[in-house]
Design a protein around this motif. Sequence first.
Motif, PDB file in Angstrom:
ATOM      1  N   SER A  36       0.834  -1.206   0.000  1.00  0.00           N
ATOM      2  CA  SER A  36       0.000   0.000   0.000  1.00  0.00           C
ATOM      3  C   SER A  36       0.866   1.253   0.000  1.00  0.00           C
ATOM      4  CB  SER A  36      -0.933  -0.002   1.220  1.00  0.00           C
ATOM      5  OG  SER A  36      -1.796  -1.117   1.199  1.00  0.00           O
ATOM      6  N   ALA A  37       1.907   1.250   0.822  1.00  0.00           N
ATOM      7  CA  ALA A  37       2.787   2.418   0.893  1.00  0.00           C
ATOM      8  C   ALA A  37       3.518   2.645  -0.434  1.00  0.00           C
ATOM      9  CB  ALA A  37       3.796   2.239   2.032  1.00  0.00           C
ATOM     10  N   ILE A  38       4.004   1.549  -1.053  1.00  0.00           N
ATOM     11  CA  ILE A  38       4.728   1.681  -2.331  1.00  0.00           C
ATOM     12  C   ILE A  38       3.800   2.213  -3.417  1.00  0.00           C
ATOM     13  CG2 ILE A  38       5.885   0.384  -4.154  1.00  0.00           C
ATOM     14  CD1 ILE A  38       6.983  -1.473  -1.984  1.00  0.00           C
ATOM     15  N   LEU A  39       2.589   1.651  -3.503  1.00  0.00           N
ATOM     16  CA  LEU A  39       1.647   2.101  -4.535  1.00  0.00           C
ATOM     17  C   LEU A  39       1.209   3.540  -4.293  1.00  0.00           C
ATOM     18  CD1 LEU A  39      -0.530  -1.124  -4.909  1.00  0.00           C
ATOM     19  CD2 LEU A  39       1.146  -0.219  -6.525  1.00  0.00           C
ATOM     20  N   PHE A  40       1.104   3.941  -3.036  1.00  0.00           N
ATOM     21  CA  PHE A  40       0.755   5.333  -2.733  1.00  0.00           C
ATOM     22  C   PHE A  40       1.844   6.283  -3.207  1.00  0.00           C
ATOM     23  CE2 PHE A  40       0.679   9.001   0.178  1.00  0.00           C
ATOM     24  CZ  PHE A  40      -0.591   9.480  -0.109  1.00  0.00           C
TER      25      PHE A  40
END
Length: 266
Positions: free
Chosen positions: A218-222
């Motif tokens: 989630s953090a990477i895609l954000f």
Amino acid sequence: MKTNCSIVQDLLPLYKEEIVSPETKTLVEEHLQTCRSCQNELDEMTISVAIPMDINSYGLKKVKATLMKNKLTAVLFATMLAFICSIVIINVLTKPRPIPYSDTIVSITEQENGEILAHFSEKVSGFQIDQSLVENKKGAIYSVTAWRTLGSQLLNKQATKTIVLNPNDEPVTSVYYVSENQINDVLLFGEKMIENGGIVTLPRFFLTYYFLIAATLSAILFLFILVTRKTKKIQTVIRYLFFAPLSYVLATLCIKGVHFASLFAM
């Protein structure tokens, strides 16, 4: 005559709509018989004016498309809301609640033919039996876990259940009862593995690993969403991907809270 025409012409709209008194109506009709000018004025009021039809339907189609889009959005939102509510209800009704040991929950008996039977009471909604081999021992240790669910409690009592631990005549060294609500495993049958101590079955942390993986994705895609702000097509795809791990993170927090340790893989 001019005065009479002026008065009559003022009364013509009311006369045409038939909202004048009978005396006024008679007066207007008598005047119309002798006055061509007022008669023409009345005829012009009677002739319907044709309104040209607007053949440009782009605006109507746009309004129709907007209404259809709003309707579809409302239907999808209602469907997703119903789906989420149903998942929450199912989770609440089927979530395993470990049962601390008591002799009214489970008992172990040995048959003459060597079979070891585990008897579960009607209070048990489900159970799990794990087998592990012991070094320098011919037999195996069986760990028994039992739980109940809110759904089974709301319904009628379940039937008692009996299961054979060693259907193939396997030697049984010990049978322990395992629960998250007790400190030590309870010896139900067989040999005590540690004379001056006890056995503790620790909960697994597999849910923690899944949570950390989903949170990291989630953090990477954000971050990708922030970087690709100017590229709409790529950002649209990344946003769809972003909600998958984020949904898992939120679902885990809703079901398990911040304590991820569990004896139940389900």
